[in-house]
Write a protein that holds these residues in place. Structure first.
Motif: not given
Lengths: 840, 346
Positions: B190, B222, B299, B309-311
């Motif tokens: 990312p 992400v 993920l 992280y997020s997305g």
């Protein structure tokens, strides 16, 4: 799943507005596919009792029924074969609305004589009420139905068609849906009652010995033996509930089982206890060669590895899918073994597919039923059956074989973590009651929540799931709208995609239509391109074999193993048959400007790897270049129109300096042998173009005089060499000298050779050469042709004189004579042929 | 000036004669002949002047002046007449060139864009302007990428959401563009902001709303701190750009194995705006696309830490977009390639 509101109302208080209820369900994540209203246009339908029947004179088909309805005595002429005195039936008086005619529309009942008798009411069938397609007779209502009441009060309903998402097996049940309604409307759920009616005898004796071979496949098996059973029809409340949910009523035992499955989502199965051989049941996987005749009467070969229920001797049911006929409950069944078990969803799914047998039970097991439910379902079953069995039941002690199943793990989450995912603050004060309404237990300490999902929500595993529960309860419309922070630099389009767009735009720019045709095709469809018999070689239709081999692929079809049809069985290796079908389809209504292209992939197998997907450009032309109009003469497209389009693409890709169009080096069965060519890039094959072979054209129903032309280009090869030509030159400063010459050659000299020599001899001073006429006939001699060329001479450093230009021209003519046997036919006299042009 | 002399009279007579002739001339050729006749080297005026040598010296300037005046006069008149005749000739030529302007104009060949591909390109453009990178993936995929790495293990009931066409046990025509998500996450770190356009295939009975083959555009973002609100904002921006800002959309919870939370986006019917009408089958809202926050398992499969992280991800069909924009009720028109339909997209 069909969920009648009348049934759901047993567990939850429904809001007044159905529209509002449906919207709340949809907006909290329960998909309501359809809302069916039972009782539309029933305003004039009432219940009536038949008190007398007689045949009118001269008829053996009709009846004159005397009916009692709301204190009045009326008469109705009916052709229904199933009328009997004493029946309670739905009826409409003359002047009232009949809900449905043959076309499904309501109509006002008019007095109409039949066999000379005019009735004053009409008895209705299920079809006329809109509740089923059954129009064989009038709808006979249960005997206890009150007479003279609006039917709407008794049978009116609204049925929700709920499509639970794959993560919500709990919504495959009335209670599950009611629970969602309760949460969405912030009210409470009434749990089903499992208490046994007074008089039920309870025995301490264990129901049955149970042996489970592999508890990973059967996490729990609950068996309950019940005696004193009298099999008979179900009471109307039960049969009506089942029928409203789309399940046929069979008898009280089967109906009680189906009721429990629909209510709780736990499939149960009742065996005739006395027909189980050796009073024991087992659960094991099938061995090779086992067979079982199932309830539907089909003798089935059971695939090896299928989960089976056995008695002392052999299989009695296919676990979780269907029971066996040998132990089926019949009219003289007196004792039951109720099975309420939990089977592994993967195993059931596999077996159901292998058997080609899907049932309400297997559909639920596949999605996953919580093992916690088996006991509740068994107890609920016996409570229902006891309440409808004509005599008191004897219920034995529950046998419960509980294997190991994964515990439901609790989730630790902070309101901040949930808020970070949702992009909105979610204080604990709103999160906790929301989760509790959905059945979660929440403990809070120091701002951290420990959340225990209820047993029916095994799909909830982590913070993301909790976030969804919170968000959907609040409503997604409460989530704000933001954009991700811009900290990623913009990326250029990948070159291949940029080239595709460039090709698309150039072809659109010169008037082509882009098509969208099927990747999947059939062998027969593709083999229309091949003329050679007896065995057409697949590779003959593939453009650029060398390119294929470079990518490790072979010129063979890529085939599906589960093709939907013969016509959709392989992935195409050429776009041309699809494009020619488009041409043929459009030829049915026009002959003008049939110019198509498609940019897509063609597929070729590679051993042990994904197929080679080649970017391919297909072009097809047919009919006339110009639309017929008062100021245009229609002219058919020809080879050079096609070549020009191909060349436009070549130039757009910056390849004109390395590209050439040459004679074929192998026969291409679908191309006209005299009007076909290959496109080379740096001497390597990159495409084919030409007139469609007339025999092939016929197979595509492209009939003379219409001719079709096709080209297919291997874009992988073209794009590998493509580049943007950035070497831009200024417009010339000095005037050019233009001279036309006509030279005759032996007929087989290719124009391309002539041009090469002209350019070589012309050198620096020759700015361009263009063929302006090709002529064969009187004056040039047999087997000769004349090529007229417009030569444009120019110097970069000075104004060229006529003499300088003439000197170069002479050199060119001598070389053409020497190399190709050319004869100068004429260079018009200097004065008239020379046009001067100032370019600066 | 009056000059009394036979020569002067002759000059004046020539003038009168010449002016008459010029006035009478009806073509440019006539005028040229008159110029030669009167003003040429052997013309009448020149001839008349040649007699000047015989005149007394005191008369010569007067006669000379007269002759010059007549010459200029004639030249001016010739020129005027020439201009008039030229204008007349042009007027007559233009008159003969008159056309019937009500005849139709030439039907220039124009390219015909396929509406599906056009919709795809428009959406790609909208996202490129928002800073998205475009990537592609293979149309034939490994089962692992199409399903398993998207949190759909073998025999998962969610596999029923995608009826698949297999080439072998472990190879199939991709049922969505989502496998490219797994591929890009595997190969990069990312931040990611990509869209993936391409053809997809499902083994569905073909009817007005389903086709075996369809186009899809997958989106994936992400980064640290990506939220459901970002997803909503992004898809709102897309719909506003594609349909115009007036068109209403709504988000509702849904389920996809590779996203959590998941959302379906519906667009209000083009005809009734959500109030339910015949053309939307009394539904009011029509499904446009599926989306959600990338599932933590997805993920993790890519080696990203879901704590860091997020997305979000979304997948949409240009066919749905196009039918909603043009209020078309049957997807089959897109695969018929009938010019009578396609011509409307020139």
């Amino acid at each position: 799943m069909k969920a009648p509101l009348s049934w759901l109302a047993d567990y939850v208080d429904l809001p007044g507005s159905i529209d509002d209820l449906v919207l709340r369900l949809i907006m909290s994540g329960t998909e309501v596919e359809d809302v069916v209203r039972v009782g539309e246009h029933w305003q004039d339908v009432r219940t009536a009792r038949i008190i007398a029947l007689e045949r009118p004179p001269g008829s053996n088909r009709l009846h004159v029924a005397t009916i009692e309805m709301a204190g009045e005595t009326l008469c109705s002429v009916t052709a229904a074969p199933n009328v009997e005195v004493g029946q309670t039936v739905p009826a409409v008086r003359v002047g009232g609305v009949v809900p449905r005619d043959a076309k499904g529309r309501p109509f006002v009942l008019q007095p109409r004589p039949m066999m000379g008798i005019t009735g004053d009411a009409m008895l209705l069938s299920a079809d006329e009420l809109g509740i089923s397609e059954d129009h064989d007779g009038i709808l006979v209502l249960p005997p206890e139905t009150p007479v003279g009441r609006p039917l709407l009060e008794i049978m009116g309903d609204t049925i929700l068609d709920v499509q639970p998402t794959a993560n919500r097996p709990d919504e495959m049940s009335m209670v599950g849906i009611a629970r969602e309604i309760a949460a969405a409307t912030e009210t409470f759920l009434r749990e089903p009652d499992t208490s046994l009616p007074a008089g039920t005898r309870v025995s301490d004796e264990s129901s049955i010995p149970i042996t489970v071979e592999d508890s990973t496949l059967c996490a729990r098996y609950t068996g309950l033996r019940i005696e004193g059973v009298r099999v008979g029809p179900s009471p109307s409340w039960l049969s009506r509930k089942l029928e409203a949910a789309g399940v046929r009523s069979i008898n009280n035992v089967v109906d009680a089982g189906n009721f429990v499955m629909l209510e709780l989502g736990q499939p149960v199965h009742a065996f005739d206890y006395h027909r189980l051989r050796g009073a024991a049941v087992g659960v094991r996987v099938s061995r090779a060669g086992e067979r079982l005749t199932t309830l539907d009467g089909v003798d089935r070969a059971v695939p090896e590895g299928t989960l089976l229920i056995t008695d002392g001797e052999g299989p009695v049911a296919i676990a979780g899918i269907m029971g066996g006929a040998g132990s089926e409950v019949s009219d003289d069944t007196r004792a039951l073994l109720l099975e309420s078990a939990n089977f592994d969803r993967v195993s059931i799914r596999r077996s159901s597919r292998a058997l080609g047998l899907r049932t309400e039970a297997s559909a639920r097991f596949e999605r996953g039923v919580p093992p916690e439910l088996t006991e509740l379902a068994a107890r609920r079953f016996v409570a229902i059956l006891a309440s409808i069995n004509p005599e008191p039941l004897t219920v034995f002690a529950l046998s419960d074989e509980v294997g190991r199943f994964p515990p439901i793990s609790s989730i630790t989450a902070t309101p901040e973590a949930v808020g970070r995912l949702l992009g909105v603050e979610t204080p604990a004060g709103t999160m906790v009651p929301t989760l509790e309404r959905l059945g979660f237990e929440v403990q809070s300490s120091d701002g951290t929540l420990t959340i225990h999902p209820p047993f029916w929500r095994r799909d909830v595993e982590g913070v993301a799931d909790i976030a969804e529960e919170v968000a959907r309860s609040r409503g997604y419309d409460q989530i704000p709208e933001t954009l991700p922070a811009q900290d990623i630099p913009p990326a250029p389009l990948p070159p291949d995609l940029a080239w595709e767009d460039a090709i698309r735009d150039i072809l659109l720019g010169i008037g082509f239509a882009e098509t969208w045709t099927d990747t999947l095709t059939g062998r027969d469809a593709l083999e229309r391109l091949l003329t050679a018999s007896p065995s057409p070689a697949w590779e003959q239709m593939v453009v650029n074999l060398a390119g294929l081999h470079q990518h490790g692929a072979t010129p063979e079809p890529v085939a599906l193993i589960n093709a939907p049809t013969r016509e959709r069985a392989i992935l195409r290796g050429t776009l041309l048959s699809s494009l020619l079908d488009v041409v043929a389809g459009n030829l049915k209504h026009t002959r003008e400007r049939l110019a198509f292209f498609e940019l897509s992939r063609t597929f070729f197998p590679r051993a042990g790897d994904l197929p080679y997907e080649r970017r391919t450009l297909g072009i097809a032309l047919a009919g006339d270049r110009e639309a017929r109009a008062w100021n245009r003469r229609p002219e058919p497209y020809d080879f050079f129109d096609l070549k020009g389009a191909v060349w436009a693409v070549v130039e757009r890709l910056g390849l004109s300096g390395m590209a050439s169009v040459e004679q074929l080096d192998r026969p291409i069965p679908f191309l006209h042998p005299g009007r076909a060519a290959r496109l080379l890039i740096n001497g390597a094959d990159a495409g084919l173009l030409g007139d469609l072979h007339p025999t092939v054209a016929e197979r595509f129903e492209i009939e003379p005089p219409t001719r079709a032309l096709v080209a297919e280009l291997d874009l992988d090869t073209l794009m590998a060499a493509a580049h943007r030509d950035l070497s831009i030159r200024q417009a010339p400063r000095f005037p050019s000298v233009k001279r036309d010459i006509s030279v005759s050659f032996p007929a087989d000299v290719p124009a391309h050779r002539v041009e090469e020599i002209v350019r070589a001899e012309g050198g620096e001073l020759l700015r361009s050469v263009r063929f302006v006429d090709v002529y064969a006939g009187p004056g040039v001699g047999p087997d000769r042709k004349s090529l007229s060329m417009a030569l444009d001479f120019q110097s970069k450093t000075q104004t060229l004189t006529q003499e300088q230009a003439a000197a170069v021209q002479d050199r060119i003519v001598r070389a053409l004579q020497r190399e190709l046997g050319g004869t100068l036919r004429g260079s018009p006299p200097a004065g008239s042929a020379v046009r001067e042009e100032a370019n600066s | 000036m009056t000059v009394e002399s036979p020569l002067a009279d002759r000059i004046e007579a020539t003038r009168t004669q010449a002016l008459d002739a010029i006035a009478q001339a009806s073509t440019l050729d006539d005028l040229e002949a008159l110029r030669i006749r009167f003003l040429g080297r052997k013309g009448e005026l020149t001839t008349a002047l040649s007699a000047m040598g015989k005149l007394p010296a005191e008369e010569r300037p007067r006669i000379g002046a007269l002759a010059n005046e007549v010459k200029r006069d004639l030249e001016r008149r010739l020129e005027e007449r020439e201009q008039a005749l030229g204008e007349e000739a042009l007027r007559r030529r233009l008159e003969t060139e008159r056309v019937d302007v009500t005849l139709p104009g030439t039907d220039w060949p124009r390219g015909i864009r396929h509406p599906l591909i056009q919709a795809l390109r428009e959406v790609v453009d909208i996202f490129r302007r928002m800073g998205y990178e475009v990537i592609e993936g293979p149309e034939v995929e490994w089962d692992e990428y199409n399903f398993t790495k998207l949190n759909i293990p073998p025999h998962h009931p969610a596999r029923d959401m995608w009826e698949s066409l297999y080439l072998s046990e472990d190879m199939l025509l991709r049922t969505h563009t989502s496998p490219a998500q797994a591929r890009i996450m595997e190969s990069r770190q990312p931040p990611l902001r990509v869209i993936v356009p391409g053809r997809c295939y499902r083994n569905e009975a073909e009817d007005a709303t389903h086709g075996i083959q369809f186009l899809q555009i997958e989106g994936l973002v992400v980064d640290r701190g990506i939220t459901l609100a970002d997803l909503k904002g992004t898809l709102h921006a897309l719909c506003a750009a594609y349909f115009g800002p007036q068109r209403k959309i709504r988000f509702r919870p849904s389920y996809f194995p590779f996203t959590e939370p998941s959302a379906e986006v519906d667009v209000a019917c083009a005809v009734c705006g959500g109030a339910r009408c015949r053309s939307c089958g009394f539904k009011g809202w029509l499904e446009l696309l599926g989306s959600g926050m990338v599932h933590p398992n997805v993920l993790r499969f890519a080696g990203y830490d879901p704590e860091v992280y997020s997305g979000f991800a979304f997948g949409m069909g240009p066919d749905r977009l196009a039918i909603q924009r043009y209020a078309i009720d049957d997807l089959r028109v897109f695969r018929e390639n009938d010019l009578r339909f396609l011509e409307q997209f020139r």
